[in-house]
Scaffold this active site. Structure first.
Site, PDB file in Angstrom:
ATOM      1  CB  SER A  50      -0.895  -0.039   1.246  1.00 34.67           C
ATOM      2  OG  SER A  50      -1.678   1.120   1.300  1.00 34.67           O
ATOM      3  CD  GLU A  58      15.515  11.133   4.439  1.00 35.42           C
ATOM      4  OE1 GLU A  58      14.799  10.111   4.337  1.00 35.42           O
ATOM      5  OE2 GLU A  58      15.799  11.852   3.469  1.00 35.42           O
TER       6      GLU A  58
HETATM    7  N1  THU Z   1      12.684   8.237   0.154  1.00 34.95           N
HETATM    8  C1  THU Z   1      13.394   8.331   1.320  1.00 34.95           C
HETATM    9  O1  THU Z   1      13.667   7.318   1.985  1.00 34.95           O
HETATM   10  N2  THU Z   1      13.782   9.561   1.733  1.00 34.95           N
HETATM   11  C2  THU Z   1      13.510  10.731   1.083  1.00 34.95           C
HETATM   12  O2  THU Z   1      13.830  11.793   1.575  1.00 34.95           O
HETATM   13  C3  THU Z   1      12.854  10.683  -0.235  1.00 34.95           C
HETATM   14  C4  THU Z   1      12.327   9.376  -0.666  1.00 34.95           C
HETATM   15  C5  THU Z   1      12.243   6.907  -0.307  1.00 34.95           C
HETATM   16  C6  THU Z   1      10.760   6.681  -0.277  1.00 34.95           C
HETATM   17  C7  THU Z   1      10.581   5.607  -1.333  1.00 34.95           C
HETATM   18  O3  THU Z   1      10.785   4.346  -0.729  1.00 34.95           O
HETATM   19  C8  THU Z   1      11.726   5.856  -2.303  1.00 34.95           C
HETATM   20  O4  THU Z   1      12.641   6.710  -1.650  1.00 34.95           O
HETATM   21  C9  THU Z   1      11.293   6.479  -3.617  1.00 34.95           C
HETATM   22  O5  THU Z   1      10.560   7.623  -3.415  1.00 34.95           O
END
Ligand code: THU
Length: 129
Positions: A50, A58
């Site tokens: 989902s 972070e």
């Molecule tokens: N994502 C992060 O872990 N940190 C961020 O600041 C931006 C995006 C992850 C969420 C998702 O699993 C993947 O990167 C692609 O958007």
């Protein structure tokens, strides 16, 4: 921040990046958060079938640290395969809850591409209640 602690943080973020659960986007993110007391808490993105339930690296690092009793942070390192590996807007606000800190962003495809910011520079005018 000393070059040694920067190296330790980068290494911790990269190790954690490998643990990302990112079967949908295949985009792995690792984070390493340094507390003012010198401890390191790591996080990786944890995706879900989902999609909207996905948690960013972070926020995993912050929630781990806060749940262990830490609220004062010096710096966070974020590592992902992007030329612009800065935290998303939601994560900037989530970090800003705990005050300003250094945000170090590294491109995992190119070890030399490291950008250093202050959170207040990435999120001026953060929301405050
Ligand atoms: N994502 C992060 O872990 N940190 C961020 O600041 C931006 C995006 C992850 C969420 C998702 O699993 C993947 O990167 C692609 O958007």
């Amino acid at each position: 921040m000393t070059p040694t602690s920067l190296r330790r943080l980068l290494a911790a973020a990269k190790t954690t990046q490998r643990r990302a659960h990112a079967p949908y986007s295949k985009f792995r993110v690792g984070a390493a958060l340094l507390t003012k007391s010198g401890k390191i808490y790591t996080g990786c993105n944890v995706e879900n079938a989902s999609y909207g339930l996905t948690i960013c690296a972070e926020r995993v690092a912050i929630t781990k640290a806060v749940s262990e009793g830490h609220r004062h942070f010096e710096a966070i390192v974020v590592v992902c395969p992007s030329a612009k590996p800065t935290p998303c807007g939601a994560c900037r606000q989530f970090l800003a809850e705990f005050g300003d800190m250094t945000v170090i962003c590294a491109d995992s495809r190119n070890g030399k591409r490291v950008q250093i910011y202050r959170l207040a520079e990435l999120l001026p005018h953060a929301f405050e209640l």
